[in-house]
Design a protein around this motif. Structure first.
Motif, PDB file in Angstrom:
ATOM      1  N   MET A  66       0.827  -1.200   0.000  1.00  0.00           N
ATOM      2  CA  MET A  66       0.000   0.000   0.000  1.00  0.00           C
ATOM      3  C   MET A  66       0.863   1.251   0.000  1.00  0.00           C
ATOM      4  N   GLU A  67       0.325   2.278  -0.625  1.00  0.00           N
ATOM      5  CA  GLU A  67       0.991   3.580  -0.661  1.00  0.00           C
ATOM      6  C   GLU A  67       0.014   4.654  -0.201  1.00  0.00           C
ATOM      7  N   SER A  68       0.462   5.480   0.721  1.00  0.00           N
ATOM      8  CA  SER A  68      -0.363   6.579   1.222  1.00  0.00           C
ATOM      9  C   SER A  68       0.303   7.899   0.840  1.00  0.00           C
ATOM     10  N   SER A  69      -0.472   8.798   0.245  1.00  0.00           N
ATOM     11  CA  SER A  69       0.041  10.104  -0.171  1.00  0.00           C
ATOM     12  C   SER A  69      -0.628  11.196   0.649  1.00  0.00           C
ATOM     13  N   THR A  70       0.193  12.054   1.226  1.00  0.00           N
ATOM     14  CA  THR A  70      -0.289  13.199   1.988  1.00  0.00           C
ATOM     15  C   THR A  70       0.418  14.451   1.490  1.00  0.00           C
ATOM     16  N   SER A  71       0.114  15.569   2.096  1.00  0.00           N
ATOM     17  CA  SER A  71       0.774  16.824   1.713  1.00  0.00           C
ATOM     18  C   SER A  71       2.257  16.797   2.059  1.00  0.00           C
ATOM     19  N   ASP A  72       2.660  15.913   2.955  1.00  0.00           N
ATOM     20  CA  ASP A  72       4.064  15.808   3.349  1.00  0.00           C
ATOM     21  C   ASP A  72       4.866  14.836   2.491  1.00  0.00           C
ATOM     22  N   GLY A  73       4.195  14.079   1.615  1.00  0.00           N
ATOM     23  CA  GLY A  73       4.904  13.132   0.769  1.00  0.00           C
ATOM     24  C   GLY A  73       4.204  11.789   0.701  1.00  0.00           C
ATOM     25  N   LYS A  74       4.943  10.787   0.239  1.00  0.00           N
ATOM     26  CA  LYS A  74       4.386   9.446   0.065  1.00  0.00           C
ATOM     27  C   LYS A  74       5.020   8.465   1.046  1.00  0.00           C
ATOM     28  N   TYR A  75       4.194   7.533   1.507  1.00  0.00           N
ATOM     29  CA  TYR A  75       4.666   6.508   2.441  1.00  0.00           C
ATOM     30  C   TYR A  75       4.191   5.153   1.945  1.00  0.00           C
ATOM     31  N   GLN A  76       5.123   4.203   1.812  1.00  0.00           N
ATOM     32  CA  GLN A  76       4.781   2.868   1.350  1.00  0.00           C
ATOM     33  C   GLN A  76       4.971   1.848   2.460  1.00  0.00           C
ATOM     34  N   THR A  77       4.104   0.853   2.500  1.00  0.00           N
ATOM     35  CA  THR A  77       4.205  -0.216   3.487  1.00  0.00           C
ATOM     36  C   THR A  77       3.882  -1.552   2.831  1.00  0.00           C
ATOM     37  N   ALA A  78       4.560  -2.589   3.287  1.00  0.00           N
ATOM     38  CA  ALA A  78       4.303  -3.933   2.770  1.00  0.00           C
ATOM     39  C   ALA A  78       3.033  -4.519   3.363  1.00  0.00           C
ATOM     40  N   GLN A  79       2.560  -3.944   4.458  1.00  0.00           N
ATOM     41  CA  GLN A  79       1.328  -4.436   5.071  1.00  0.00           C
ATOM     42  C   GLN A  79       0.118  -3.909   4.313  1.00  0.00           C
ATOM     43  N   SER A  80      -1.007  -4.569   4.519  1.00  0.00           N
ATOM     44  CA  SER A  80      -2.246  -4.135   3.873  1.00  0.00           C
ATOM     45  C   SER A  80      -3.391  -4.221   4.876  1.00  0.00           C
ATOM     46  N   VAL A  81      -4.486  -3.564   4.563  1.00  0.00           N
ATOM     47  CA  VAL A  81      -5.623  -3.552   5.483  1.00  0.00           C
ATOM     48  C   VAL A  81      -6.260  -4.944   5.531  1.00  0.00           C
ATOM     49  N   PHE A  82      -6.836  -5.275   6.668  1.00  0.00           N
ATOM     50  CA  PHE A  82      -7.291  -6.639   6.943  1.00  0.00           C
ATOM     51  C   PHE A  82      -8.357  -7.149   5.972  1.00  0.00           C
ATOM     52  N   PRO A  83      -9.394  -6.354   5.625  1.00  0.00           N
ATOM     53  CA  PRO A  83     -10.471  -6.907   4.773  1.00  0.00           C
ATOM     54  C   PRO A  83     -10.115  -6.956   3.289  1.00  0.00           C
ATOM     55  N   LEU A  84      -8.907  -6.536   2.915  1.00  0.00           N
ATOM     56  CA  LEU A  84      -8.573  -6.388   1.494  1.00  0.00           C
ATOM     57  C   LEU A  84      -8.631  -7.708   0.730  1.00  0.00           C
ATOM     58  N   ALA A  85      -8.056  -8.781   1.268  1.00  0.00           N
ATOM     59  CA  ALA A  85      -7.960 -10.045   0.538  1.00  0.00           C
ATOM     60  C   ALA A  85      -9.322 -10.599   0.119  1.00  0.00           C
ATOM     61  N   PRO A  86     -10.266 -10.790   1.045  1.00  0.00           N
ATOM     62  CA  PRO A  86     -11.569 -11.324   0.612  1.00  0.00           C
ATOM     63  C   PRO A  86     -12.307 -10.378  -0.329  1.00  0.00           C
ATOM     64  N   ALA A  87     -12.105  -9.068  -0.164  1.00  0.00           N
ATOM     65  CA  ALA A  87     -12.776  -8.103  -1.034  1.00  0.00           C
ATOM     66  C   ALA A  87     -12.237  -8.184  -2.463  1.00  0.00           C
ATOM     67  N   LEU A  88     -10.913  -8.280  -2.610  1.00  0.00           N
ATOM     68  CA  LEU A  88     -10.323  -8.392  -3.945  1.00  0.00           C
ATOM     69  C   LEU A  88     -10.773  -9.675  -4.642  1.00  0.00           C
ATOM     70  N   LYS A  89     -10.821 -10.765  -3.891  1.00  0.00           N
ATOM     71  CA  LYS A  89     -11.235 -12.030  -4.487  1.00  0.00           C
ATOM     72  C   LYS A  89     -12.695 -11.981  -4.936  1.00  0.00           C
ATOM     73  N   SER A  90     -13.504 -11.261  -4.197  1.00  0.00           N
ATOM     74  CA  SER A  90     -14.917 -11.149  -4.535  1.00  0.00           C
ATOM     75  C   SER A  90     -15.151 -10.253  -5.748  1.00  0.00           C
ATOM     76  N   ASP A  91     -14.346  -9.195  -5.888  1.00  0.00           N
ATOM     77  CA  ASP A  91     -14.593  -8.183  -6.920  1.00  0.00           C
ATOM     78  C   ASP A  91     -13.825  -8.404  -8.221  1.00  0.00           C
ATOM     79  N   TYR A  92     -12.746  -9.189  -8.164  1.00  0.00           N
ATOM     80  CA  TYR A  92     -11.928  -9.363  -9.362  1.00  0.00           C
ATOM     81  C   TYR A  92     -11.720 -10.848  -9.639  1.00  0.00           C
ATOM     82  N   PRO A  93     -12.339 -11.379 -10.687  1.00  0.00           N
ATOM     83  CA  PRO A  93     -12.261 -12.816 -10.971  1.00  0.00           C
ATOM     84  C   PRO A  93     -10.852 -13.305 -11.297  1.00  0.00           C
TER      85      PRO A  93
END
Length: 269
Positions: A66-93
């Protein structure tokens, strides 16, 4: 004749070694150090080039970052939000295999009979983790080892620690003095040249409000130490999938002053 000449050369070499001890020592030591350094460099490069390559589909495995952009710049993290995996599987075949792995606690109390240990490498994981990664199964279920809510997968060294030479499959391990898990599979110890290490894996469905203190399945705003991995079929373009998922996080959760997006890191990179 050749044997006699060889003996003479050997005698001359030994005499020179005795006569010029300091000079001989420097040459021999230098040669030994040089060979040792070359071997160490070779072993290091070989390990780096084979990092995570023991997985069958290593070139098709991606980590969702994930990448977060704010007025101070960009921040990247290898972690992701918890509900992301089941949501991606449901929305993208095209997302056929996707799994979360959660490193929740530094130490977890595990018990079997009178054997009690604080484990540092316990994870909560989706069952599909074992479809994405190739962790060799020594004992137990080779397919779907974490389908049951009371199942647990352990490493070979962990099995020996708790059960000795007994077959651990079907035996019970207790977590945190209250949750009982049945060993469904024993996997080989994960090699050092892997970025992913754990000794015990229990179903991520257990990680509910009672353990977490909140409902993690609706938490689109924070990180809890979980990582998301997916296995893409060969005919699916990761670049096209990134374009399709642009703005996906924002559609689920808007955070004032922050623009968030997901991107896919090829594991081999």
């Amino acid at each position: 004749m050749e044997i006699i000449m060889l003996k003479n050369y050997l005698k001359i070499a030994l005499r020179n070694l005795k006569r010029y001890k300091g000079y001989s020592f420097i040459n021999i030591a230098g040669l030994a150090i040089g060979i040792t350094c070359c071997l160490l460099i070779f072993l290091y490069i070989n390990q780096e080039l084979n990092y995570d390559q023991f997985h069958k589909n290593s070139d098709q495995i991606y980590r969702v970052a994930m990448e977060s952009s704010t007025s101070d710049g960009k921040y990247q993290t290898a972690q992701s939000v918890f509900p992301l995996a089941p949501a991606l599987k449901s929305d993208y075949p095209e997302v056929s295999k996707i799994a979360r792995i959660l490193f929740w606690s530094e130490k977890s109390l595990i018990q079997s009979g009178d054997k009690r240990f604080f484990e540092k490498r316990l994870v909560f994981a989706d069952n599909e983790l074992f479809d994405i990664f190739t962790f060799p199964v020594i004992e137990g279920k080779k397919n779907n080892p974490l389908t049951e809510k009371d199942s647990i997968v352990i490493s070979e060294s962990t099995a020996k620690k708790y059960f000795g030479n007994e077959n651990p499959v079907g035996k019970i391990l207790q977590y945190d003095n209250q949750y009982n898990f049945r060993v469904t599979a024993v996997i080989a110890d994960i090699p050092l040249n892997s970025h992913l290490h754990f000794d015990l894996a229990i179903p991520i469905s257990v990680f509910d409000k009672k353990i977490a203190g909140f409902n993690p399945e609706i938490q689109w705003g924070g990180f809890f130490g979980n990582y998301t991995y997916l296995l893409l079929p060969e005919n699916v373009s990761v670049e096209r999938l990134e374009k399709k998922t642009k703005g996906y996080i924002t559609r689920h959760k808007k955070v004032a002053g922050i623009e968030r997006k997901i991107f896919f890191q090829r594991m081999a990179d």
